[in-house]
Design a protein around this motif. Structure first.
Motif, mmCIF file in Angstrom:
data_model
loop_
_atom_site.group_PDB
_atom_site.id
_atom_site.type_symbol
_atom_site.label_atom_id
_atom_site.label_comp_id
_atom_site.label_asym_id
_atom_site.label_seq_id
_atom_site.Cartn_x
_atom_site.Cartn_y
_atom_site.Cartn_z
ATOM 1 N N ALA A 32 -1.845 3.359 0.805
ATOM 2 C CA ALA A 32 -3.102 3.080 1.507
ATOM 3 C C ALA A 32 -2.919 1.955 2.519
ATOM 4 C CB ALA A 32 -4.195 2.721 0.505
ATOM 5 N N ARG A 33 -2.190 0.895 2.138
ATOM 6 C CA ARG A 33 -1.947 -0.216 3.057
ATOM 7 C C ARG A 33 -1.111 0.234 4.251
ATOM 8 N NH1 ARG A 33 0.190 -3.936 -0.337
ATOM 9 N NH2 ARG A 33 2.304 -3.231 0.095
ATOM 10 N N ARG A 34 -0.117 1.096 3.998
ATOM 11 C CA ARG A 34 0.726 1.591 5.085
ATOM 12 C C ARG A 34 -0.097 2.437 6.047
ATOM 13 N NH1 ARG A 34 4.308 6.620 4.434
ATOM 14 N NH2 ARG A 34 2.179 7.199 4.078
ATOM 15 N N ASP A 35 -0.991 3.264 5.515
ATOM 16 C CA ASP A 35 -1.845 4.089 6.373
ATOM 17 C C ASP A 35 -2.745 3.217 7.253
ATOM 18 O OD1 ASP A 35 -0.696 6.338 5.321
ATOM 19 O OD2 ASP A 35 -2.347 6.763 3.928
ATOM 20 N N GLU A 36 -3.261 2.109 6.690
ATOM 21 C CA GLU A 36 -4.087 1.202 7.482
ATOM 22 C C GLU A 36 -3.269 0.543 8.583
ATOM 23 O OE1 GLU A 36 -5.714 -1.529 4.679
ATOM 24 O OE2 GLU A 36 -7.075 -0.053 3.798
ATOM 25 N N GLU A 91 0.213 3.922 -4.974
ATOM 26 C CA GLU A 91 -0.947 4.405 -4.230
ATOM 27 C C GLU A 91 -1.518 3.312 -3.326
ATOM 28 O OE1 GLU A 91 -3.553 5.852 -7.257
ATOM 29 O OE2 GLU A 91 -2.594 7.829 -7.309
ATOM 30 N N SER A 92 -1.546 2.067 -3.809
ATOM 31 C CA SER A 92 -2.064 0.981 -2.979
ATOM 32 C C SER A 92 -1.123 0.702 -1.801
ATOM 33 C CB SER A 92 -2.265 -0.289 -3.803
ATOM 34 O OG SER A 92 -1.025 -0.811 -4.231
ATOM 35 N N ARG A 93 0.177 0.835 -2.018
ATOM 36 C CA ARG A 93 1.129 0.646 -0.922
ATOM 37 C C ARG A 93 0.961 1.732 0.140
ATOM 38 N NH1 ARG A 93 6.935 0.045 -3.481
ATOM 39 N NH2 ARG A 93 7.481 0.208 -1.283
ATOM 40 N N ALA A 117 -0.382 3.337 -9.681
ATOM 41 C CA ALA A 117 -1.441 2.625 -8.953
ATOM 42 C C ALA A 117 -0.845 1.719 -7.880
ATOM 43 C CB ALA A 117 -2.286 1.811 -9.931
ATOM 44 N N ASN A 118 0.267 1.072 -8.190
ATOM 45 C CA ASN A 118 0.939 0.211 -7.217
ATOM 46 C C ASN A 118 1.410 1.028 -6.018
ATOM 47 O OD1 ASN A 118 2.209 -1.924 -5.979
ATOM 48 N ND2 ASN A 118 3.992 -1.876 -7.305
ATOM 49 N N GLU A 131 0.518 2.025 -14.214
ATOM 50 C CA GLU A 131 0.504 0.833 -13.365
ATOM 51 C C GLU A 131 1.398 1.033 -12.141
ATOM 52 O OE1 GLU A 131 1.693 -3.882 -13.617
ATOM 53 O OE2 GLU A 131 1.463 -2.722 -15.450
#
Length: 103
Positions: A53-57, A49-51, A46-47, A43
Protein backbone atom coordinates in the motif's frame (compact mmCIF):
# COMPACT_ATOMS: atom_id res chain seq x y z
CA UNK A 1 8.53 -37.00 -1.57
CA UNK A 2 9.89 -40.47 -2.22
CA UNK A 3 9.17 -41.41 1.39
CA UNK A 4 5.53 -40.36 1.02
CA UNK A 5 5.14 -42.43 -2.15
CA UNK A 6 6.76 -45.44 -0.46
CA UNK A 7 4.45 -45.01 2.54
CA UNK A 8 1.34 -44.88 0.33
CA UNK A 9 2.50 -47.95 -1.63
CA UNK A 10 3.03 -49.88 1.60
CA UNK A 11 -0.39 -48.88 2.96
CA UNK A 12 -2.35 -48.84 -0.30
CA UNK A 13 -4.47 -51.80 0.79
CA UNK A 14 -5.57 -49.91 3.90
CA UNK A 15 -6.32 -46.73 1.92
CA UNK A 16 -8.32 -48.65 -0.71
CA UNK A 17 -10.29 -50.49 1.97
CA UNK A 18 -11.35 -47.24 3.71
CA UNK A 19 -11.28 -44.34 1.18
CA UNK A 20 -13.82 -42.16 3.08
CA UNK A 21 -11.78 -42.27 6.29
CA UNK A 22 -8.58 -41.49 4.37
CA UNK A 23 -10.22 -38.53 2.60
CA UNK A 24 -11.65 -37.23 5.89
CA UNK A 25 -8.28 -37.34 7.63
CA UNK A 26 -6.56 -35.78 4.59
CA UNK A 27 -9.00 -32.83 4.63
CA UNK A 28 -8.75 -32.39 8.42
CA UNK A 29 -4.96 -32.47 8.56
CA UNK A 30 -4.57 -30.39 5.39
CA UNK A 31 -7.02 -27.74 6.61
CA UNK A 32 -5.51 -27.76 10.10
CA UNK A 33 -2.03 -27.26 8.66
CA UNK A 34 -3.28 -24.38 6.53
CA UNK A 35 -4.94 -22.66 9.50
CA UNK A 36 -1.88 -23.07 11.73
CA UNK A 37 0.36 -21.70 8.99
CA UNK A 38 -1.99 -18.80 8.40
CA UNK A 39 -2.10 -17.99 12.13
CA UNK A 40 1.68 -18.07 12.45
CA UNK A 41 2.26 -15.92 9.34
CA UNK A 42 -0.57 -13.40 9.72
CA UNK A 43 1.76 -10.67 11.06
CA UNK A 44 4.13 -11.10 8.13
CA UNK A 45 1.23 -10.99 5.67
CA UNK A 46 -0.06 -7.75 7.24
CA UNK A 47 3.44 -6.25 7.06
CA UNK A 48 3.74 -7.11 3.36
CA UNK A 49 0.28 -5.69 2.61
CA UNK A 50 1.17 -2.40 4.30
CA UNK A 51 4.42 -2.21 2.31
CA UNK A 52 2.48 -2.75 -0.93
CA UNK A 53 0.00 0.00 0.00
CA UNK A 54 2.84 2.42 0.84
CA UNK A 55 4.60 1.61 -2.44
CA UNK A 56 1.39 2.25 -4.39
CA UNK A 57 1.03 5.65 -2.69
CA UNK A 58 4.64 6.54 -3.54
CA UNK A 59 4.09 5.56 -7.18
CA UNK A 60 0.96 7.71 -7.34
CA UNK A 61 2.87 10.64 -5.84
CA UNK A 62 5.71 10.25 -8.33
CA UNK A 63 3.31 10.08 -11.26
CA UNK A 64 1.67 13.27 -10.01
CA UNK A 65 5.03 15.07 -9.85
CA UNK A 66 5.95 14.15 -13.43
CA UNK A 67 3.08 16.13 -14.89
CA UNK A 68 3.95 19.65 -15.94
CA UNK A 69 2.50 22.28 -13.64
CA UNK A 70 -0.19 24.51 -15.06
CA UNK A 71 0.89 28.04 -15.84
CA UNK A 72 -1.07 30.61 -13.93
CA UNK A 73 -1.94 33.94 -15.47
CA UNK A 74 -0.32 36.96 -13.94
CA UNK A 75 -2.55 39.22 -11.88
CA UNK A 76 -0.57 42.25 -13.09
CA UNK A 77 -1.43 43.29 -16.66
CA UNK A 78 1.69 43.74 -18.74
CA UNK A 79 1.30 45.27 -22.18
CA UNK A 80 3.87 44.25 -24.75
CA UNK A 81 5.76 41.93 -22.40
CA UNK A 82 6.78 38.39 -23.24
CA UNK A 83 6.82 35.75 -20.53
CA UNK A 84 9.81 33.42 -20.55
CA UNK A 85 9.38 30.31 -18.46
CA UNK A 86 12.38 28.30 -17.20
CA UNK A 87 11.40 25.33 -19.35
CA UNK A 88 11.49 27.38 -22.56
CA UNK A 89 14.58 28.51 -24.43
CA UNK A 90 15.02 31.67 -26.45
CA UNK A 91 14.82 29.67 -29.71
CA UNK A 92 11.27 28.57 -28.90
CA UNK A 93 9.96 32.11 -28.49
CA UNK A 94 8.36 33.85 -31.48
CA UNK A 95 10.06 36.91 -32.82
CA UNK A 96 7.81 39.65 -31.46
CA UNK A 97 10.30 42.49 -31.35
CA UNK A 98 10.37 43.63 -34.96
CA UNK A 99 12.22 46.84 -34.24
CA UNK A 100 15.18 45.11 -32.52
CA UNK A 101 15.83 42.46 -35.18
CA UNK A 102 19.08 42.68 -37.12
CA UNK A 103 19.17 41.73 -40.78
Amino acid sequence: MHDLIAFLEANSALVLANPAVFATFAVLFGGGGFLVGRYLLIERIANLESRIARRDEEIADLKGEQKTPKRELSMVPLIGATAIYPSETAAQLPAQRKGNQRV
